[in-house]
Design an enzyme around this catalytic site. Structure first.
Site: not given
Length: 286
Positions: A107, A71
């Site tokens: 997220d 990420k």
């Protein structure tokens, strides 16, 4: 579904990915809306990470999700970063636009939505985040955006926790090394408690990052691990009467937002949830 030369490819990039539930969720959404698209798993080892990402561009995929451990590493390969990715300092969703990668972070929405659905006001509580990776960064940013003014971050690598604090230097983040004493002190102050580490994930589902003796009835315990749905941390939090949020809820919400980014369509969340339930093999609760 029929696969042909016009089938649009999406997927998830990470390592390891033996137990990801993302394909079930997204392929159910594509079927529900009758889209000629498919979602695949790209389990890529770190040694070939950059080559794999370049290959996805060459294949003209429509987009892909990014998970552990990439990420943050994938940031440098983005042509453009959406505000969500800039805020989080990590990318979990990539859209391919005119041959270029645009990075997003769903997220943030995925994490905060289940908290707000409980009619909680994060601005009124101290929050504790366990972990300092890409998921933890998103949690911190989402809590900041929700008005939370006191956040404690504990990580086994104190250096990484400090780096996260430096990213948000304008906020008085309290960071430290995760050990028994620091955990006990933080839990005595915190109301919202988030496990943003892989501890408790299958096949190590007999582990918990927090001893049961430190959990209280007034805690709101949020475990980002979704396999198993009922992690040891969630089970023990329920046993002491705490409010719990299971990781599958964040998974569903971030997947729905990724779907919207890629397709521009309203995600069929009921179909996505049903597919997730079948994939996990249990009734999703908590």
């Amino acid at each position: 579904m029929k696969i042909d030369s016009k089938t649009k490819i999406y997927g998830i990039l990470g390592h390891p990915l033996e137990h990801t539930a993302s394909p079930a969720i997204h392929n159910a959404a594509f079927r529900e809306l009758g889209l000629n698209a498919i979602y695949l798993v790209f389990d890529v080892k770190p040694t070939v990470f950059q080559d794999a990402v370049k290959g996805l561009k060459a294949l003209n995929v429509g987009g892909f999700n990014v998970t552990i451990p990439y990420k943050e590493r994938i940031l440098q390969m983005m042509a453009q970063l959406d505000l969500s990715a800039q805020k989080a300092g990590a990318v979990n969703t990539v859209k391919v636009e005119k041959g270029s990668f645009v990075g997003y972070n769903t997220d943030l929405t995925g994490f905060i939505t289940p908290i707000l659905e409980l009619d909680l006001k994060p601005c009124e509580y101290t929050s504790l985040i366990l972990g300092a990776g890409g998921a933890a960064k998103a949690c911190v940013r989402a809590l900041i955006d929700a008005g939370c003014e006191e956040i404690i971050v504990l990580n086994r690598s104190k250096e990484r926790a400090i780096a996260l604090a430096e990213q948000h230097s304008y906020l008085n983040l309290k960071v430290g090394h995760l050990n028994g004493q620091s955990l006990k002190e933080a839990l005595s102050k915190a109301k919202i408690v988030v496990n943003a580490t892989p501890v408790g994930m299958y096949p190590n589902d007999d582990e918990s990052i927090i001893p049961k003796a430190l959990l209280r009835r007034d805690h709101i315990v949020y475990d980002l691990v979704y396999r198993p749905v009922q992690t040891k941390l969630i089970r023990e939090a329920k046993e002491v009467g705490a409010t719990t949020i299971c990781g599958y809820k964040m998974l569903l919400e971030q997947a729905a937002e990724s779907f919207r980014i890629w397709t521009g369509l309203k995600p069929p969340k009921e179909a996505m949830l049903e597919a997730l339930k079948r994939e996990l093999g249990v009734k999703c609760e908590g």
